[in-house]
Design an enzyme around this catalytic site. Structure first.
Site, mmCIF file in Angstrom:
data_model
loop_
_atom_site.group_PDB
_atom_site.id
_atom_site.type_symbol
_atom_site.label_atom_id
_atom_site.label_comp_id
_atom_site.label_asym_id
_atom_site.label_seq_id
_atom_site.Cartn_x
_atom_site.Cartn_y
_atom_site.Cartn_z
ATOM 1 N N ALA A 251 117.077 -19.830 53.565
ATOM 2 C CA ALA A 251 117.831 -18.783 54.430
ATOM 3 C C ALA A 251 117.095 -18.599 55.812
ATOM 4 O O ALA A 251 117.177 -17.671 56.486
ATOM 5 C CB ALA A 251 117.730 -17.404 53.924
ATOM 6 N N ALA A 252 116.316 -19.666 56.538
ATOM 7 C CA ALA A 252 115.666 -19.547 57.534
ATOM 8 C C ALA A 252 116.671 -19.436 58.713
ATOM 9 O O ALA A 252 116.809 -18.687 59.732
ATOM 10 C CB ALA A 252 115.070 -20.821 57.964
ATOM 11 N N GLY A 253 117.938 -20.145 58.266
ATOM 12 C CA GLY A 253 119.028 -20.083 59.426
ATOM 13 C C GLY A 253 119.478 -18.820 59.346
ATOM 14 O O GLY A 253 120.151 -18.458 60.506
ATOM 15 N N ASP A 254 120.057 -18.221 58.263
ATOM 16 C CA ASP A 254 120.503 -16.772 58.114
ATOM 17 C C ASP A 254 119.585 -15.915 58.791
ATOM 18 O O ASP A 254 120.099 -14.877 59.542
ATOM 19 C CB ASP A 254 120.688 -16.383 56.870
ATOM 20 C CG ASP A 254 121.918 -17.225 56.233
ATOM 21 O OD1 ASP A 254 122.644 -17.731 56.949
ATOM 22 O OD2 ASP A 254 121.794 -17.379 54.677
HETATM 23 P P1 ATP Z 1 118.821 -22.522 55.627
HETATM 24 O O1 ATP Z 1 119.984 -23.528 55.239
HETATM 25 O O2 ATP Z 1 117.636 -22.926 54.918
HETATM 26 O O3 ATP Z 1 119.194 -21.163 56.003
HETATM 27 P P2 ATP Z 1 119.309 -23.833 58.292
HETATM 28 O O4 ATP Z 1 119.382 -25.341 57.955
HETATM 29 O O5 ATP Z 1 120.465 -23.110 58.514
HETATM 30 O O6 ATP Z 1 118.490 -23.081 57.066
HETATM 31 P P3 ATP Z 1 117.284 -24.642 60.179
HETATM 32 O O7 ATP Z 1 117.951 -25.159 61.187
HETATM 33 O O8 ATP Z 1 116.729 -25.448 59.102
HETATM 34 O O9 ATP Z 1 118.600 -23.623 59.787
HETATM 35 O O10 ATP Z 1 116.199 -23.508 60.749
HETATM 36 C C1 ATP Z 1 116.701 -22.302 61.473
HETATM 37 C C2 ATP Z 1 115.588 -22.020 62.366
HETATM 38 O O11 ATP Z 1 114.370 -21.446 61.477
HETATM 39 C C3 ATP Z 1 115.020 -23.115 63.318
HETATM 40 O O12 ATP Z 1 115.592 -22.874 64.464
HETATM 41 C C4 ATP Z 1 113.389 -22.501 63.469
HETATM 42 O O13 ATP Z 1 113.355 -21.446 64.497
HETATM 43 C C5 ATP Z 1 113.385 -22.044 61.942
HETATM 44 N N1 ATP Z 1 112.515 -22.869 61.109
HETATM 45 C C6 ATP Z 1 113.107 -23.714 60.253
HETATM 46 N N2 ATP Z 1 112.023 -24.443 59.602
HETATM 47 C C7 ATP Z 1 110.974 -24.138 60.356
HETATM 48 C C8 ATP Z 1 109.679 -24.495 60.205
HETATM 49 N N3 ATP Z 1 109.395 -25.541 59.289
HETATM 50 N N4 ATP Z 1 108.783 -23.926 60.924
HETATM 51 C C9 ATP Z 1 109.051 -23.013 61.790
HETATM 52 N N5 ATP Z 1 110.238 -22.609 61.960
HETATM 53 C C10 ATP Z 1 111.095 -22.858 61.125
#
Ligand code: ATP
Length: 305
Positions: A251-254
């Site tokens: 949920a980093a993306g969310d």
């Molecule tokens: P998810 O599917 O897990 O919700 P996502 O694939 O939609 O994530 P990501 O592009 O992986 O989204 O990450 C979104 C944001 O989170 C990135 O732009 C960054 O700011 C932050 N982020 C992700 N991974 C990391 C990390 N290892 N360290 C610091 N920030 C991170």
């Protein structure tokens, strides 16, 4: 500190999206067909991209309403409470007969997971009610994802456009997007894989260029490599992620999308909004869990200070 939009008010965000109970079983190795294995741990946590983005936006300082559906079962009651406890307005959350959406998640020892999503009540979201339109009309932005029936997502986007509300789409799960929907999107926030699925371009900068031929503004998130923003007619801007020890990026993306939408609705520029969102996401990846890992505004501001 209270957040303020360009109009001087706390930004109002609506999310029209999915809500599921995540049932997570941890196993050394997942069972083969016909096999039973002993798990090491079990967790039950409210999830779904819609609910996660609503919680992220509320914690980041948005006055946030969730538009979605739960079943008339105990999971429905628990998920409604979880939204309210996180400060999300769930007054228009529908309760429909039958089961709530569930996600059965099996996590193996090495962290690899397999997920079965049974949409349940989410399947009822095929349109937008009068009461939901009223909530939407008072908002600065509507957040959408692709975990609900496409006809519902399009109906909500159209209602937002008619009401002059900005639409923000996370095109996940990754798929090609119908023109009917893309034509209604003001801001697209895919990760690198979703951007490639929408455009056919693996390179993020090329994908961003292709996206900007279809929507006026886009941010491609790049995991630990940060995020890339573009607006039609402008130069792309890259903001690095914050250097932190990630323990769980679920949920980093969310988290990023919810926080970015709040910052933009406050009238902040793209770069400042990406920095705000990157700080929120960096805090979330340092903790286990999805919605449980999302930071509150004070923590985000402390990190940026
Ligand atoms: P998810 O599917 O897990 O919700 P996502 O694939 O939609 O994530 P990501 O592009 O992986 O989204 O990450 C979104 C944001 O989170 C990135 O732009 C960054 O700011 C932050 N982020 C992700 N991974 C990391 C990390 N290892 N360290 C610091 N920030 C991170």
């Amino acid at each position: 500190m209270t957040s303020t939009s360009a109009s001087g008010n706390v930004p109002r965000i609506a999310v029209y999206g999915s809500i599921n109970m995540d049932l997570v079983a941890y196993v050394p190795v997942r069972p083969a067909s016909g096999e039973t294995v002993a798990g090491t741990e079990f967790r039950q946590v409210p999830g779904g991209k819609g609910a996660n983005q609503a919680i992220a936006a509320a914690r980041a300082g948005g006055d946030t309403a969730f538009l979605g559906a739960v079943g008339d079962d105990p999971f429905g009651v628990q998920m409604r409470s979880a939204l309210v406890d996180s400060g999300v307005d769930a007054s228009e959350l529908r309760t429909v007969p039958g089961a709530s959406g569930v996600a059965h998640i099996v996590v193996e020892g090495d962290g690899a997971n397999s997920i079965i999503v049974v949409p349940g009540a989410n399947a009822a979201m095929t349109g937008i009610t009068g009461a939901e339109r009223t909530v939407l009309a008072g908002c600065d932005a509507l957040l959408l994802q692709l975990e609900l029936p496409m006809e519902g997502v399009v109906a909500a986007a159209r209602a937002a456009r008619e009401a002059g509300v900005r639409t923000v789409l996370t095109p996940a799960p990754a798929r090609e997007l119908p023109d009917e929907l893309l034509d209604l999107v003001d801001l697209l926030v895919p990760n690198q894989h979703e951007a490639a699925a929408v455009t056919g371009e693996e390179d993020p900068r090329r994908a961003l260029e292709a996206l900007l031929r279809r929507v006026p503004e886009a941010v491609v998130t790049l995991g630990g490599d940060g995020s890339l923003h573009g607006e039609r007619g402008g130069e792309p801007v890259h903001v690095p992620s914050r250097p932190v020890e990630a323990v769980d990026t679920t949920a980093a993306g969310d988290t990023f999308c919810g926080a970015f939408a709040v910052a933009r609705a406050e009238g902040r520029g793209p770069e400042e909004s990406m920095e705000f969102a990157a700080a929120a996401a960096a805090l979330s990846v340092q903790r286990q869990g999805a919605s449980t890992s999302m930071p509150r505004r004070a923590e985000i501001e402390a990190l940026l200070a």
